[in-house]
Design a protein around this motif. Sequence first.
Motif, PDB file in Angstrom:
ATOM      1  N   VAL A  57       1.027  -1.537   0.169  1.00 32.23           N
ATOM      2  CA  VAL A  57       0.144  -0.184  -0.124  1.00 32.23           C
ATOM      3  C   VAL A  57       1.190   1.166   0.411  1.00 32.23           C
ATOM      4  O   VAL A  57       0.611   2.597  -1.011  1.00 32.23           O
ATOM      5  CB  VAL A  57      -0.843   0.120   1.569  1.00 32.23           C
ATOM      6  CG1 VAL A  57      -1.759   1.311   1.572  1.00 32.23           C
ATOM      7  CG2 VAL A  57      -2.308  -0.742   0.956  1.00 32.23           C
ATOM      8  N   LEU A  88       0.913   4.033  -2.941  1.00 30.09           N
ATOM      9  CA  LEU A  88       0.208   5.366  -2.598  1.00 30.09           C
ATOM     10  C   LEU A  88       1.682   6.270  -2.707  1.00 30.09           C
ATOM     11  O   LEU A  88       1.275   7.531  -3.382  1.00 30.09           O
ATOM     12  CB  LEU A  88       0.352   5.711  -1.048  1.00 30.09           C
ATOM     13  CG  LEU A  88      -1.020   5.156  -0.950  1.00 30.09           C
ATOM     14  CD1 LEU A  88      -2.077   5.354   0.061  1.00 30.09           C
ATOM     15  CD2 LEU A  88      -2.525   5.879  -1.573  1.00 30.09           C
ATOM     16  N   ALA A  89       3.199   6.803  -2.803  1.00 28.80           N
ATOM     17  CA  ALA A  89       4.231   6.968  -2.506  1.00 28.80           C
ATOM     18  C   ALA A  89       4.078   6.711  -3.752  1.00 28.80           C
ATOM     19  O   ALA A  89       4.551   8.604  -4.155  1.00 28.80           O
ATOM     20  CB  ALA A  89       5.306   6.423  -1.783  1.00 28.80           C
ATOM     21  N   PRO A  93       3.601  13.043   1.421  1.00 26.19           N
ATOM     22  CA  PRO A  93       2.987  12.279   1.990  1.00 26.19           C
ATOM     23  C   PRO A  93       3.821  12.384   3.554  1.00 26.19           C
ATOM     24  O   PRO A  93       4.759  12.493   3.673  1.00 26.19           O
ATOM     25  CB  PRO A  93       3.318  10.595   1.384  1.00 26.19           C
ATOM     26  CG  PRO A  93       3.929  10.844   0.368  1.00 26.19           C
ATOM     27  CD  PRO A  93       4.720  12.028   0.061  1.00 26.19           C
ATOM     28  N   LEU A  94       3.070  11.878   4.474  1.00 23.73           N
ATOM     29  CA  LEU A  94       2.710  11.954   6.051  1.00 23.73           C
ATOM     30  C   LEU A  94       2.772  10.476   6.331  1.00 23.73           C
ATOM     31  O   LEU A  94       2.852  10.070   7.232  1.00 23.73           O
ATOM     32  CB  LEU A  94       2.107  12.907   7.194  1.00 23.73           C
ATOM     33  CG  LEU A  94       2.613  14.714   6.470  1.00 23.73           C
ATOM     34  CD1 LEU A  94       1.776  15.747   7.503  1.00 23.73           C
ATOM     35  CD2 LEU A  94       3.982  14.346   6.971  1.00 23.73           C
ATOM     36  N   ARG A  95       1.447  10.565   5.990  1.00 23.32           N
ATOM     37  CA  ARG A  95       0.524   8.852   6.945  1.00 23.32           C
ATOM     38  C   ARG A  95      -0.944   8.288   6.315  1.00 23.32           C
ATOM     39  O   ARG A  95      -1.097   9.490   4.728  1.00 23.32           O
ATOM     40  CB  ARG A  95       0.533   8.939   8.080  1.00 23.32           C
ATOM     41  CG  ARG A  95      -0.881  10.367   8.100  1.00 23.32           C
ATOM     42  CD  ARG A  95      -1.328   9.937   9.805  1.00 23.32           C
ATOM     43  NE  ARG A  95      -2.133  11.254   9.857  1.00 23.32           N
ATOM     44  CZ  ARG A  95      -2.346  12.475   9.817  1.00 23.32           C
ATOM     45  NH1 ARG A  95      -1.231  12.664   9.684  1.00 23.32           N
ATOM     46  NH2 ARG A  95      -3.674  13.098  10.089  1.00 23.32           N
ATOM     47  N   HIS A  96      -0.738   7.350   5.803  1.00 21.23           N
ATOM     48  CA  HIS A  96      -1.980   6.278   5.478  1.00 21.23           C
ATOM     49  C   HIS A  96      -3.044   6.098   6.544  1.00 21.23           C
ATOM     50  O   HIS A  96      -2.716   6.135   7.495  1.00 21.23           O
ATOM     51  CB  HIS A  96      -1.998   6.083   4.116  1.00 21.23           C
ATOM     52  CG  HIS A  96      -1.781   4.194   4.774  1.00 21.23           C
ATOM     53  ND1 HIS A  96       0.126   3.633   4.664  1.00 21.23           N
ATOM     54  CD2 HIS A  96      -1.737   3.382   5.639  1.00 21.23           C
ATOM     55  CE1 HIS A  96      -0.441   2.405   4.872  1.00 21.23           C
ATOM     56  NE2 HIS A  96      -1.079   2.499   5.556  1.00 21.23           N
ATOM     57  N   SER A  97      -4.552   6.695   6.114  1.00 24.61           N
ATOM     58  CA  SER A  97      -5.405   5.953   6.713  1.00 24.61           C
ATOM     59  C   SER A  97      -5.921   5.153   6.353  1.00 24.61           C
ATOM     60  O   SER A  97      -6.479   4.952   4.755  1.00 24.61           O
ATOM     61  CB  SER A  97      -6.339   6.803   7.269  1.00 24.61           C
ATOM     62  OG  SER A  97      -7.329   8.124   5.984  1.00 24.61           O
ATOM     63  N   LEU A  98      -6.880   3.665   6.492  1.00 22.71           N
ATOM     64  CA  LEU A  98      -7.022   2.682   5.180  1.00 22.71           C
ATOM     65  C   LEU A  98      -8.259   1.974   6.319  1.00 22.71           C
ATOM     66  O   LEU A  98      -8.046   1.705   7.485  1.00 22.71           O
ATOM     67  CB  LEU A  98      -6.610   1.592   5.216  1.00 22.71           C
ATOM     68  CG  LEU A  98      -6.622   0.269   4.933  1.00 22.71           C
ATOM     69  CD1 LEU A  98      -7.613   0.398   2.961  1.00 22.71           C
ATOM     70  CD2 LEU A  98      -5.347  -0.679   3.674  1.00 22.71           C
ATOM     71  N   SER A 157     -11.993   2.519   2.775  1.00 21.86           N
ATOM     72  CA  SER A 157     -11.340   3.923   2.007  1.00 21.86           C
ATOM     73  C   SER A 157     -10.236   4.315   2.165  1.00 21.86           C
ATOM     74  O   SER A 157      -9.639   3.769   3.768  1.00 21.86           O
ATOM     75  CB  SER A 157     -11.518   5.077   2.858  1.00 21.86           C
ATOM     76  OG  SER A 157     -12.076   5.142   4.260  1.00 21.86           O
ATOM     77  N   ASP A 198      -6.873   6.107   1.855  1.00 24.46           N
ATOM     78  CA  ASP A 198      -6.376   8.340   2.062  1.00 24.46           C
ATOM     79  C   ASP A 198      -4.991   8.192   2.533  1.00 24.46           C
ATOM     80  O   ASP A 198      -4.114   7.432   3.758  1.00 24.46           O
ATOM     81  CB  ASP A 198      -7.248   8.851   2.693  1.00 24.46           C
ATOM     82  CG  ASP A 198      -9.001   9.087   2.625  1.00 24.46           C
ATOM     83  OD1 ASP A 198      -8.640   8.678   1.218  1.00 24.46           O
ATOM     84  OD2 ASP A 198     -10.029   9.117   3.901  1.00 24.46           O
ATOM     85  N   LEU A 199      -3.933   9.521   1.744  1.00 24.76           N
ATOM     86  CA  LEU A 199      -2.808   9.307   1.967  1.00 24.76           C
ATOM     87  C   LEU A 199      -2.452  10.582   2.344  1.00 24.76           C
ATOM     88  O   LEU A 199      -3.375  11.961   1.892  1.00 24.76           O
ATOM     89  CB  LEU A 199      -1.724   9.887   0.577  1.00 24.76           C
ATOM     90  CG  LEU A 199      -0.316   9.806   0.896  1.00 24.76           C
ATOM     91  CD1 LEU A 199      -0.067   8.680   1.923  1.00 24.76           C
ATOM     92  CD2 LEU A 199      -0.036   9.998  -0.348  1.00 24.76           C
ATOM     93  N   HIS A 200      -2.544  10.990   4.096  1.00 24.80           N
ATOM     94  CA  HIS A 200      -1.883  12.448   4.425  1.00 24.80           C
ATOM     95  C   HIS A 200      -1.063  12.765   4.681  1.00 24.80           C
ATOM     96  O   HIS A 200      -0.122  12.244   4.268  1.00 24.80           O
ATOM     97  CB  HIS A 200      -2.922  12.462   5.853  1.00 24.80           C
ATOM     98  CG  HIS A 200      -4.031  11.568   6.422  1.00 24.80           C
ATOM     99  ND1 HIS A 200      -5.270  12.665   6.301  1.00 24.80           N
ATOM    100  CD2 HIS A 200      -4.558  10.521   5.711  1.00 24.80           C
ATOM    101  CE1 HIS A 200      -6.229  12.175   6.476  1.00 24.80           C
ATOM    102  NE2 HIS A 200      -5.788  10.254   6.210  1.00 24.80           N
TER     103      HIS A 200
END
Lengths: 155, 155
Positions: free
Chosen positions: A125, A129-130, A140-145, B144, B146-148
Amino acid sequence: MTRGRAAGPPLSTSDLHAAVGVRLGRRAYRYTNGRRRLVDVIAAAGQPVTLPDIVAAAPDLAPSSVYRNLDVLERSGVVDRIVSNGDHAYFEFAEPLLSHHHHLICVDCGAIEDVRLDDDVEAIVDRSLAEAAGRAGFRPLRHSLDLHGHCADCA
Amino acid sequence: MTRGRAAGPPLSTSDLHAAVGVRLGRRAYRYTNGRRRLVDVIAAAGQPVTLPDIVAAAPDLAPSSVYRNLDVLERSGVVDRIVSNGDHAYFEFAEPLLSHHHHLICVDCGAIEDVRLDDDVEAIVDRSLAEAAGRAGFRPLRHSLDLHGHCADCA
DNA sequence: GAGTATAATGAGAACGAGTCTCACTAACAA
DNA sequence: TTGTTAGTGAGACTCGTTCTCATTATACTC
Protein backbone atom coordinates in the motif's frame (compact mmCIF):
# COMPACT_ATOMS: atom_id res chain seq x y z
CA MET A 1 -1.02 -15.15 3.94
CA THR A 2 0.32 -14.58 7.43
CA ARG A 3 -1.93 -13.47 10.26
CA GLY A 4 -2.29 -9.79 11.05
CA ARG A 5 -0.32 -8.49 13.98
CA ALA A 6 -2.16 -8.81 17.27
CA ALA A 7 -3.52 -5.64 18.82
CA GLY A 8 -0.86 -6.36 21.39
CA PRO A 9 -0.50 -4.88 24.85
CA PRO A 10 0.81 -1.37 24.27
CA LEU A 11 3.27 0.33 26.61
CA SER A 12 2.85 -0.10 30.34
CA THR A 13 1.09 2.76 32.09
CA SER A 14 4.33 4.20 33.39
CA ASP A 15 6.07 3.88 30.02
CA LEU A 16 3.07 5.52 28.39
CA HIS A 17 3.16 8.48 30.77
CA ALA A 18 6.90 8.78 30.29
CA ALA A 19 6.51 8.80 26.51
CA VAL A 20 3.73 11.37 26.68
CA GLY A 21 5.77 13.51 29.05
CA VAL A 22 8.69 13.54 26.63
CA ARG A 23 6.49 14.56 23.73
CA LEU A 24 4.81 17.33 25.68
CA GLY A 25 8.16 18.52 26.96
CA ARG A 26 9.50 18.85 23.44
CA ARG A 27 6.79 21.44 22.82
CA ALA A 28 7.29 23.08 26.22
CA TYR A 29 3.91 21.86 27.38
CA ARG A 30 3.45 20.82 30.99
CA TYR A 31 2.21 17.36 31.88
CA THR A 32 -0.49 18.45 34.34
CA ASN A 33 -2.90 16.34 36.35
CA GLY A 34 -5.73 16.97 33.90
CA ARG A 35 -3.62 15.79 30.96
CA ARG A 36 -2.51 12.75 32.90
CA ARG A 37 -6.12 11.90 33.69
CA LEU A 38 -7.00 12.31 30.03
CA VAL A 39 -4.21 9.98 28.95
CA ASP A 40 -5.36 7.45 31.54
CA VAL A 41 -8.93 7.55 30.23
CA ILE A 42 -7.85 7.04 26.62
CA ALA A 43 -5.52 4.22 27.66
CA ALA A 44 -8.21 2.53 29.74
CA ALA A 45 -10.67 2.64 26.84
CA GLY A 46 -8.27 0.77 24.53
CA GLN A 47 -10.47 2.06 21.69
CA PRO A 48 -10.94 5.38 19.94
CA VAL A 49 -13.04 7.58 22.25
CA THR A 50 -15.26 10.62 21.84
CA LEU A 51 -15.59 13.59 24.14
CA PRO A 52 -18.76 12.16 25.75
CA ASP A 53 -16.87 8.91 26.37
CA ILE A 54 -14.12 10.81 28.12
CA VAL A 55 -16.43 12.94 30.22
CA ALA A 56 -18.48 9.87 31.15
CA ALA A 57 -15.33 8.14 32.38
CA ALA A 58 -14.05 11.22 34.20
CA PRO A 59 -16.96 13.55 34.95
CA ASP A 60 -14.78 16.00 36.86
CA LEU A 61 -12.84 16.91 33.71
CA ALA A 62 -14.24 20.10 32.18
CA PRO A 63 -15.23 19.62 28.53
CA SER A 64 -13.52 22.83 27.49
CA SER A 65 -10.29 21.68 29.12
CA VAL A 66 -10.60 18.23 27.57
CA TYR A 67 -10.96 19.71 24.11
CA ARG A 68 -8.05 22.05 24.73
CA ASN A 69 -5.88 19.24 26.02
CA LEU A 70 -6.81 16.89 23.19
CA ASP A 71 -5.61 19.65 20.91
CA VAL A 72 -2.35 19.94 22.85
CA LEU A 73 -1.90 16.16 22.77
CA GLU A 74 -2.60 16.13 19.05
CA ARG A 75 -0.06 18.89 18.37
CA SER A 76 2.46 16.95 20.43
CA GLY A 77 1.91 13.79 18.44
CA VAL A 78 0.36 11.92 21.35
CA VAL A 79 -3.14 11.43 19.97
CA ASP A 80 -4.75 11.33 16.54
CA ARG A 81 -8.15 12.77 15.77
CA ILE A 82 -10.40 10.55 13.63
CA VAL A 83 -13.25 12.40 11.99
CA SER A 84 -16.08 10.08 10.97
CA ASN A 85 -19.67 10.70 9.93
CA GLY A 86 -20.83 10.56 13.53
CA ASP A 87 -21.55 13.58 15.67
CA HIS A 88 -18.28 13.54 17.53
CA ALA A 89 -14.64 13.21 16.58
CA TYR A 90 -12.80 10.15 17.91
CA PHE A 91 -9.41 10.28 19.59
CA GLU A 92 -6.81 7.58 20.09
CA PHE A 93 -3.08 7.39 20.72
CA ALA A 94 -0.95 8.29 17.75
CA GLU A 95 1.09 5.77 15.82
CA PRO A 96 4.37 5.56 17.72
CA LEU A 97 2.45 5.02 20.97
CA LEU A 98 0.06 2.55 19.39
CA SER A 99 1.27 0.16 16.71
CA HIS A 100 0.26 0.98 13.13
CA HIS A 101 -3.33 -0.08 12.54
CA HIS A 102 -6.56 0.69 10.71
CA HIS A 103 -10.24 1.03 11.51
CA LEU A 104 -13.49 -0.81 11.10
CA ILE A 105 -16.07 1.96 11.01
CA CYS A 106 -19.74 1.09 11.49
CA VAL A 107 -21.93 3.09 9.10
CA ASP A 108 -24.92 2.54 11.40
CA CYS A 109 -23.72 3.48 14.87
CA GLY A 110 -20.42 5.17 14.03
CA ALA A 111 -18.42 2.90 16.29
CA ILE A 112 -14.73 2.58 15.43
CA GLU A 113 -12.65 -0.52 16.09
CA ASP A 114 -8.94 -1.01 15.52
CA VAL A 115 -7.51 -3.73 13.26
CA ARG A 116 -3.99 -4.66 12.20
CA LEU A 117 -2.97 -5.80 8.72
CA ASP A 118 0.01 -7.79 7.53
CA ASP A 119 3.28 -5.94 7.16
CA ASP A 120 3.60 -7.00 3.54
CA VAL A 121 0.18 -5.55 2.74
CA GLU A 122 1.21 -2.31 4.43
CA ALA A 123 4.38 -2.20 2.36
CA ILE A 124 2.48 -2.72 -0.89
CA VAL A 125 0.00 0.00 0.00
CA ASP A 126 2.72 2.44 0.97
CA ARG A 127 4.66 1.84 -2.24
CA SER A 128 1.58 2.28 -4.38
CA LEU A 129 0.48 5.43 -2.58
CA ALA A 130 3.96 6.92 -2.70
CA GLU A 131 3.97 6.48 -6.45
CA ALA A 132 0.56 8.15 -6.81
CA ALA A 133 1.61 10.96 -4.48
CA GLY A 134 4.78 11.56 -6.46
CA ARG A 135 2.79 12.03 -9.64
CA ALA A 136 0.65 14.69 -7.90
CA GLY A 137 3.54 16.54 -6.24
CA PHE A 138 2.11 15.51 -2.88
CA ARG A 139 4.38 15.08 0.20
CA PRO A 140 2.93 12.13 2.13
CA LEU A 141 2.96 11.92 5.91
CA ARG A 142 0.81 8.86 6.66
CA HIS A 143 -1.97 6.78 5.19
CA SER A 144 -5.32 5.83 6.65
CA LEU A 145 -7.10 2.71 5.54
CA ASP A 146 -10.58 2.21 6.91
CA LEU A 147 -13.20 -0.43 6.28
CA HIS A 148 -16.77 0.84 6.35
CA GLY A 149 -19.65 -1.55 7.03
CA HIS A 150 -21.88 -2.94 9.74
CA CYS A 151 -20.37 -3.85 13.10
CA ALA A 152 -21.20 -7.10 14.85
CA ASP A 153 -23.80 -5.35 17.00
CA CYS A 154 -25.61 -3.63 14.12
CA ALA A 155 -25.37 -6.37 11.47
CA MET B 1 4.49 -2.20 -11.31
CA THR B 2 1.81 -1.14 -13.77
CA ARG B 3 0.55 2.41 -13.84
CA GLY B 4 -2.53 3.39 -11.86
CA ARG B 5 -5.75 3.71 -13.82
CA ALA B 6 -6.19 7.16 -15.29
CA ALA B 7 -8.78 9.40 -13.67
CA GLY B 8 -10.55 8.86 -16.96
CA PRO B 9 -13.48 10.71 -18.42
CA PRO B 10 -16.48 9.51 -16.45
CA LEU B 11 -19.93 9.09 -17.96
CA SER B 12 -21.16 11.63 -20.49
CA THR B 13 -23.44 14.30 -19.08
CA SER B 14 -26.55 12.63 -20.44
CA ASP B 15 -25.49 9.20 -19.17
CA LEU B 16 -24.73 10.73 -15.80
CA HIS B 17 -28.15 12.33 -15.55
CA ALA B 18 -29.79 9.10 -16.64
CA ALA B 19 -27.91 7.12 -14.02
CA VAL B 20 -28.78 9.65 -11.32
CA GLY B 21 -32.42 9.64 -12.42
CA VAL B 22 -32.59 5.87 -12.07
CA ARG B 23 -31.08 5.95 -8.59
CA LEU B 24 -33.41 8.70 -7.41
CA GLY B 25 -36.40 6.90 -8.95
CA ARG B 26 -35.59 3.74 -7.03
CA ARG B 27 -36.13 5.71 -3.82
CA ALA B 28 -39.21 7.53 -5.21
CA TYR B 29 -37.31 10.81 -5.27
CA ARG B 30 -37.98 13.27 -8.08
CA TYR B 31 -35.17 14.47 -10.29
CA THR B 32 -35.96 18.18 -10.05
CA ASN B 33 -34.21 21.14 -11.65
CA GLY B 34 -32.36 21.95 -8.46
CA ARG B 35 -30.99 18.41 -8.17
CA ARG B 36 -30.00 18.44 -11.83
CA ARG B 37 -28.14 21.72 -11.31
CA LEU B 38 -26.40 20.24 -8.28
CA VAL B 39 -25.29 17.17 -10.23
CA ASP B 40 -24.01 19.45 -13.01
CA VAL B 41 -21.96 21.49 -10.56
CA ILE B 42 -20.37 18.41 -8.99
CA ALA B 43 -19.65 16.95 -12.43
CA ALA B 44 -18.13 20.21 -13.66
CA ALA B 45 -15.83 20.39 -10.64
CA GLY B 46 -14.34 16.96 -11.32
CA GLN B 47 -13.09 17.07 -7.73
CA PRO B 48 -14.65 16.67 -4.32
CA VAL B 49 -16.51 19.90 -3.55
CA THR B 50 -17.72 21.68 -0.42
CA LEU B 51 -20.94 23.60 0.07
CA PRO B 52 -19.20 26.96 -0.51
CA ASP B 53 -17.78 25.56 -3.76
CA ILE B 54 -21.25 24.59 -4.90
CA VAL B 55 -22.88 27.87 -3.95
CA ALA B 56 -20.04 29.81 -5.58
CA ALA B 57 -20.62 27.91 -8.82
CA ALA B 58 -24.42 28.25 -8.63
CA PRO B 59 -25.32 31.20 -6.40
CA ASP B 60 -29.03 30.83 -7.08
CA LEU B 61 -29.13 27.46 -5.27
CA ALA B 62 -30.31 27.91 -1.69
CA PRO B 63 -27.82 26.45 0.81
CA SER B 64 -30.59 24.74 2.75
CA SER B 65 -31.82 23.06 -0.42
CA VAL B 66 -28.31 22.11 -1.44
CA TYR B 67 -27.72 20.41 1.90
CA ARG B 68 -31.07 18.67 1.69
CA ASN B 69 -30.41 17.50 -1.84
CA LEU B 70 -26.90 16.34 -1.06
CA ASP B 71 -28.51 14.22 1.62
CA VAL B 72 -31.04 12.85 -0.87
CA LEU B 73 -28.26 12.13 -3.37
CA GLU B 74 -26.23 10.44 -0.66
CA ARG B 75 -29.16 8.24 0.41
CA SER B 76 -29.70 7.32 -3.23
CA GLY B 77 -26.08 6.29 -3.68
CA VAL B 78 -25.29 9.13 -6.05
CA VAL B 79 -22.78 11.02 -3.95
CA ASP B 80 -20.44 10.21 -1.08
CA ARG B 81 -19.73 12.54 1.80
CA ILE B 82 -16.06 12.82 2.79
CA VAL B 83 -15.52 14.23 6.27
CA SER B 84 -12.03 15.64 6.73
CA ASN B 85 -10.48 17.87 9.38
CA GLY B 86 -11.46 20.97 7.44
CA ASP B 87 -14.44 23.15 8.20
CA HIS B 88 -16.69 21.70 5.52
CA ALA B 89 -17.63 18.23 4.37
CA TYR B 90 -16.65 17.31 0.80
CA PHE B 91 -18.98 15.66 -1.68
CA GLU B 92 -18.24 13.69 -4.84
CA PHE B 93 -19.99 11.11 -6.99
CA ALA B 94 -20.26 7.69 -5.43
CA GLU B 95 -18.29 4.70 -6.63
CA PRO B 96 -20.40 3.25 -9.45
CA LEU B 97 -20.66 6.70 -11.06
CA LEU B 98 -16.99 7.44 -10.52
CA SER B 99 -14.39 4.69 -10.83
CA HIS B 100 -12.96 3.35 -7.58
CA HIS B 101 -10.34 5.74 -6.25
CA HIS B 102 -8.72 7.19 -3.14
CA HIS B 103 -7.78 10.57 -1.77
CA LEU B 104 -4.75 12.73 -1.18
CA ILE B 105 -5.77 14.89 1.77
CA CYS B 106 -3.74 18.00 2.57
CA VAL B 107 -3.25 18.38 6.32
CA ASP B 108 -2.58 22.11 5.84
CA CYS B 109 -5.41 23.39 3.67
CA GLY B 110 -7.78 20.41 3.77
CA ALA B 111 -7.87 20.08 -0.02
CA ILE B 112 -8.83 16.64 -1.32
CA GLU B 113 -7.60 15.19 -4.61
CA ASP B 114 -8.57 11.89 -6.21
CA VAL B 115 -6.02 9.18 -7.08
CA ARG B 116 -6.32 5.71 -8.56
CA LEU B 117 -4.27 2.70 -7.51
CA ASP B 118 -3.44 -0.49 -9.35
CA ASP B 119 -6.11 -3.17 -9.46
CA ASP B 120 -3.77 -5.73 -7.92
CA VAL B 121 -3.08 -3.45 -4.97
CA GLU B 122 -6.82 -3.00 -4.50
CA ALA B 123 -7.31 -6.74 -4.54
CA ILE B 124 -4.62 -7.32 -1.93
CA VAL B 125 -6.08 -4.63 0.32
CA ASP B 126 -9.61 -6.01 -0.03
CA ARG B 127 -8.52 -9.55 0.77
CA SER B 128 -6.56 -8.44 3.82
CA LEU B 129 -9.38 -6.25 5.10
CA ALA B 130 -11.98 -8.94 4.52
CA GLU B 131 -9.93 -11.31 6.65
CA ALA B 132 -9.62 -8.77 9.46
CA ALA B 133 -13.33 -7.94 9.24
CA GLY B 134 -14.27 -11.60 9.44
CA ARG B 135 -12.34 -11.99 12.67
CA ALA B 136 -14.30 -9.06 14.18
CA GLY B 137 -17.74 -10.17 12.94
CA PHE B 138 -17.84 -7.03 10.81
CA ARG B 139 -19.86 -6.94 7.54
CA PRO B 140 -17.80 -4.81 5.12
CA LEU B 141 -19.36 -2.49 2.55
CA ARG B 142 -16.39 -0.57 1.15
CA HIS B 143 -12.90 0.55 2.08
CA SER B 144 -11.41 4.02 2.09
CA LEU B 145 -7.70 4.55 1.67
CA ASP B 146 -6.46 8.09 2.07
CA LEU B 147 -2.99 9.56 2.02
CA HIS B 148 -2.48 12.48 4.38
CA GLY B 149 0.31 14.97 3.75
CA HIS B 150 1.14 18.30 2.16
CA CYS B 151 -0.33 19.14 -1.25
CA ALA B 152 1.77 20.64 -4.02
CA ASP B 153 0.54 24.15 -3.13
CA CYS B 154 1.28 23.88 0.59
CA ALA B 155 4.53 21.86 0.46
C1' DG C 1 -56.90 20.66 -18.99
C1' DA C 2 -58.74 20.72 -14.11
C1' DG C 3 -58.35 19.01 -9.78
C1' DT C 4 -55.83 16.73 -6.15
C1' DA C 5 -52.16 14.73 -3.50
C1' DT C 6 -47.61 14.84 -2.38
C1' DA C 7 -42.84 16.10 -2.74
C1' DA C 8 -39.53 19.95 -3.16
C1' DT C 9 -38.18 24.62 -2.28
C1' DG C 10 -36.20 28.59 0.26
C1' DA C 11 -35.71 31.79 4.04
C1' DG C 12 -34.63 31.89 8.34
C1' DA C 13 -34.70 29.82 12.96
C1' DA C 14 -32.65 26.34 15.67
C1' DC C 15 -29.15 23.07 16.99
C1' DG C 16 -24.86 21.58 18.74
C1' DA C 17 -19.87 20.24 18.45
C1' DG C 18 -16.12 22.60 19.15
C1' DT C 19 -13.57 27.07 20.22
C1' DC C 20 -12.73 31.23 22.64
C1' DT C 21 -12.57 34.45 26.74
C1' DC C 22 -11.12 35.70 31.06
C1' DA C 23 -10.63 35.62 35.89
C1' DC C 24 -8.56 32.35 38.75
C1' DT C 25 -5.23 28.61 40.00
C1' DA C 26 -1.36 25.42 39.59
C1' DA C 27 3.32 24.54 38.11
C1' DC C 28 7.97 25.58 37.51
C1' DA C 29 12.37 28.65 38.23
C1' DA C 30 15.36 31.31 40.97
C1' DT D 1 8.83 31.99 49.04
C1' DT D 2 8.03 34.80 45.36
C1' DG D 3 7.45 35.90 40.70
C1' DT D 4 6.34 34.41 36.12
C1' DT D 5 4.01 31.81 33.02
C1' DA D 6 1.05 28.09 31.64
C1' DG D 7 -3.24 25.63 32.61
C1' DT D 8 -8.03 25.46 34.27
C1' DG D 9 -13.10 25.83 34.10
C1' DA D 10 -17.54 28.05 33.38
C1' DG D 11 -19.95 29.90 30.16
C1' DA D 12 -20.39 32.75 26.01
C1' DC D 13 -19.75 32.37 21.25
C1' DT D 14 -19.08 30.62 16.36
C1' DC D 15 -20.53 28.63 12.41
C1' DG D 16 -21.50 24.33 9.64
C1' DT D 17 -25.43 21.84 9.28
C1' DT D 18 -30.25 20.58 10.10
C1' DC D 19 -35.00 21.69 10.92
C1' DT D 20 -39.49 24.26 10.25
C1' DC D 21 -43.13 25.79 7.69
C1' DA D 22 -45.53 28.38 4.35
C1' DT D 23 -45.23 28.38 -0.57
C1' DT D 24 -44.42 26.25 -5.09
C1' DA D 25 -43.56 22.55 -8.38
C1' DT D 26 -44.43 17.89 -9.88
C1' DA D 27 -46.95 13.87 -10.99
C1' DC D 28 -51.07 11.31 -11.09
C1' DT D 29 -56.22 10.76 -12.02
C1' DC D 30 -60.30 11.89 -14.18
